[in-house]
Write a protein that holds these residues in place. Sequence first.
Motif, PDB file in Angstrom:
ATOM      1  N   HIS A  76       0.860  -1.195   0.000  1.00 32.44           N
ATOM      2  CA  HIS A  76       0.000   0.000   0.000  1.00 32.44           C
ATOM      3  C   HIS A  76       0.893   1.239   0.000  1.00 32.44           C
ATOM      4  O   HIS A  76       2.088   1.141   0.307  1.00 32.44           O
ATOM      5  N   ASP A  80       6.290   4.360   4.982  1.00 30.70           N
ATOM      6  CA  ASP A  80       7.052   3.360   5.741  1.00 30.70           C
ATOM      7  C   ASP A  80       7.086   2.009   5.017  1.00 30.70           C
ATOM      8  O   ASP A  80       7.735   1.062   5.482  1.00 30.70           O
ATOM      9  N   HIS A  81       6.389   1.933   3.873  1.00 30.03           N
ATOM     10  CA  HIS A  81       6.393   0.701   3.076  1.00 30.03           C
ATOM     11  C   HIS A  81       7.019   0.907   1.693  1.00 30.03           C
ATOM     12  O   HIS A  81       7.657   0.010   1.172  1.00 30.03           O
ATOM     13  N   ASP A 195      -0.435  -3.639   6.103  1.00 32.29           N
ATOM     14  CA  ASP A 195      -1.074  -2.858   7.177  1.00 32.29           C
ATOM     15  C   ASP A 195      -2.593  -3.038   7.154  1.00 32.29           C
ATOM     16  O   ASP A 195      -3.352  -2.113   7.479  1.00 32.29           O
ATOM     17  N   HIS A 221      -0.477  -4.274  10.363  1.00 32.35           N
ATOM     18  CA  HIS A 221      -0.238  -2.918  10.887  1.00 32.35           C
ATOM     19  C   HIS A 221       0.690  -2.889  12.101  1.00 32.35           C
ATOM     20  O   HIS A 221       0.375  -2.330  13.142  1.00 32.35           O
ATOM     21  N   HIS A 222       1.829  -3.550  11.949  1.00 35.58           N
ATOM     22  CA  HIS A 222       2.906  -3.470  12.945  1.00 35.58           C
ATOM     23  C   HIS A 222       2.484  -3.988  14.324  1.00 35.58           C
ATOM     24  O   HIS A 222       3.081  -3.603  15.339  1.00 35.58           O
TER      25      HIS A 222
HETATM   26 FE   LIG Z   1       2.913   0.811   8.078  1.00 31.09          FE
END
Ligand SMILES: [Fe+2]
Length: 289
Positions: A76, A80-81, A195, A221-222
């Motif tokens: 997505h 951070d990805h 996520d 989502h972490h």
């Molecule tokens: Fe993320």
Amino acid sequence: MAKLIQYRTNASLYDGAFDSTVGWAAAGMADVIVTDNKKLIVIDGGFGDDAEGILSILQSNTESEIPHVDLWIITHPHHDHCGAIRELACNENFRSKLTVGKILYWFPPEFCGKDGKAGALVKANERMETVLEAFGAEYHRPSLDEKISIDGIVLHFLYVPDDCTILNTGGGNSNLCSLIFTVESENKKAMITGDAYHRSMQMTVWRYHKKLKCDILQMPHHGLCDSHNIEFYREVNAETVLIPTSAAGYRTMHSDMYADREGRNNNLWAENNAAQVFKAFEGTAEIEL
Ligand SMILES: [Fe+2]
């Protein structure tokens, strides 16, 4: 033997305050799959400052001078990805040090932002066009139930970004677009959730009821408590859990701060149900696939 590598992103080392005042500093996410014959598949890649680290993982898992990524999957369009692939494509120092065959993603142009207007992901699409051009890579748009095979590894797409047109009823968070897919070798199967949020996992349970069992689960989502689905976790029933989390995020989710949240307890169920848990901040982990 194929392997799945969960990379220790730089952001995962964050160990400071973590609450609604300062925000939830998660960890980014970066996984690399190395097939039996050392073909490379990357999932996401982390923030821009993870570019060098990801490149180094690719270099140490190839026999050729310049690593070639057969397929790069972006779950997505959050920084951070997809920050690392952009940095690799746009930074002259990196771009000549790897080649990329195909990039798989889809950021629906009709996706609505917080203002309720369509087009929230148009800029993200433009940025990825630049990446494709820089690498001279082919583009692949994922479709529901599609299977892609690479050197004995089968990727199966169970939730695709077009599904978010069903869920995108406000809120504007593009985590709703996050891919859910499995990565299967002859021996093992991993469930990758990026996520993904609760409803995406719920749709996946409805579609693939009793077909979701996997050996490995990447927590959505972490591992944060705003994303969870206990039915999904129970069906996947993984012995190994990967949490792309920061030290602070993990500590907070295991403290009493969010103990009253259903998501926190459901996520703990998945973790406690597993025989082994790999947290990104503890270091890059290589798992047999
Ligand atoms: Fe993320």
